[in-house]
Design an enzyme around this catalytic site. Structure first.
Site, mmCIF file in Angstrom:
data_model
loop_
_atom_site.group_PDB
_atom_site.id
_atom_site.type_symbol
_atom_site.label_atom_id
_atom_site.label_comp_id
_atom_site.label_asym_id
_atom_site.label_seq_id
_atom_site.Cartn_x
_atom_site.Cartn_y
_atom_site.Cartn_z
ATOM 1 N N SER A 65 0.824 -1.209 0.000
ATOM 2 C CA SER A 65 0.000 0.000 0.000
ATOM 3 C C SER A 65 0.858 1.259 0.000
ATOM 4 C CB SER A 65 -0.922 0.012 1.224
ATOM 5 O OG SER A 65 -1.714 -1.147 1.246
ATOM 6 N N GLN A 66 0.195 2.357 -0.372
ATOM 7 C CA GLN A 66 0.828 3.674 -0.411
ATOM 8 C C GLN A 66 1.150 4.135 1.025
ATOM 9 O OE1 GLN A 66 -1.820 6.216 -2.486
ATOM 10 N NE2 GLN A 66 -0.513 8.024 -2.286
#
Ligand code: SAH
Length: 218
Positions: A65-66
């Site tokens: 994920s970011q």
């Protein structure tokens, strides 16, 4: 320049950016970001981008994920030392590592559907000598009954609706955080109470890979 120094500078830049944009406001979460370095959780081919505020490909068409999403979700989850935590969607193991740092003497159980990713996450977590994360191969839409009930549950893949077994495996007064929606998702933070589930926070415009499995996307 030595490679670790290069990562250190890139991490500092990322943290400044996340703080300025208010994706990172909590000091303990900042410490977790510093102690659980993201470059230990990305494939070799992505190392140059480890401290970009971007999701990156891992394996099996999945992503780590970011960073801004991980910091925000971690802050919302409000983890306390000693808690029992369940994560659905281990992926690279980075979010599990962040949670393991914050939970201290507590335990993180993380369920992942793909055997290759279970292996990848275990290797990554072991490289940092993390011992309080148990990565489990299975369908996380069913939760993980064995170690329930949980103080906190976090789903890191998009669901159409929150899987019922997960709500059942949450303690009273526990928090559950999940991205809910089809093409784009809202991050929803729920608290389970004796009179039902209360929505504490809801923020739209996130995009996650889909939660598969029995109670996942149809
Ligand atoms: N938290 C991860 C990012 C996860 S991406 C990280 O920090 O890197 C979402 C993950 O959920 C993917 O690895 C995907 O394989 C997994 N997933 C999807 N459906 C699942 C299910 N039903 N049970 C367990 N894992 C699932």
């Amino acid at each position: 320049m030595k490679i670790e120094k290069k990562y250190h500078i890139a991490l500092n830049d990322l943290i400044s950016y996340l703080k300025n944009s208010r994706y990172l406001t909590n000091h303990n979460v900042e410490l977790a970001f510093r102690n659980i370095p993201r470059h230990k959780f990305v494939p070799k081919s992505e190392l140059d981008y480890a401290y970009y505020n971007e999701p990156l490909p891992i394996m099996k068409n999945q992503t780590i994920s970011q960073p801004g999403v991980v910091s925000r979700m971690t802050e919302w989850l409000d983890v306390k030392n000693g808690q029992n935590i369940l994560e659905i969607g281990t992926g690279s193991g980075w979010q599990s590592g962040i949670l393991s740092y914050l939970v201290g003497e507590g335990t993180v159980y993380s369920v992942e559907l793909h055997p290759e990713l279970v292996k990848f996450a275990q290797v990554n977590l072991r490289s940092l000598k993390i011992k309080n994360v148990h990565v489990i191969l299975g369908d996380g839409s069913l939760g993980y009954l064995k170690a329930s009930p949980y103080d906190r549950i976090i789903i890191t893949a998009a669901c159409t609706e929150i899987p019922l077994p997960l709500l059942e495996q949450l303690k009273e007064n526990g928090l559950l955080l999940a991205p809910v929606g089809d093409t784009s998702q809202s991050l929803i933070l729920l608290k389970k109470t004796s009179v039902g589930n209360i929505e504490i926070k809801n923020q739209s415009n996130y995009v996650f890979v889909p939660l598969l499995g029995k109670f996942g996307k149809k």
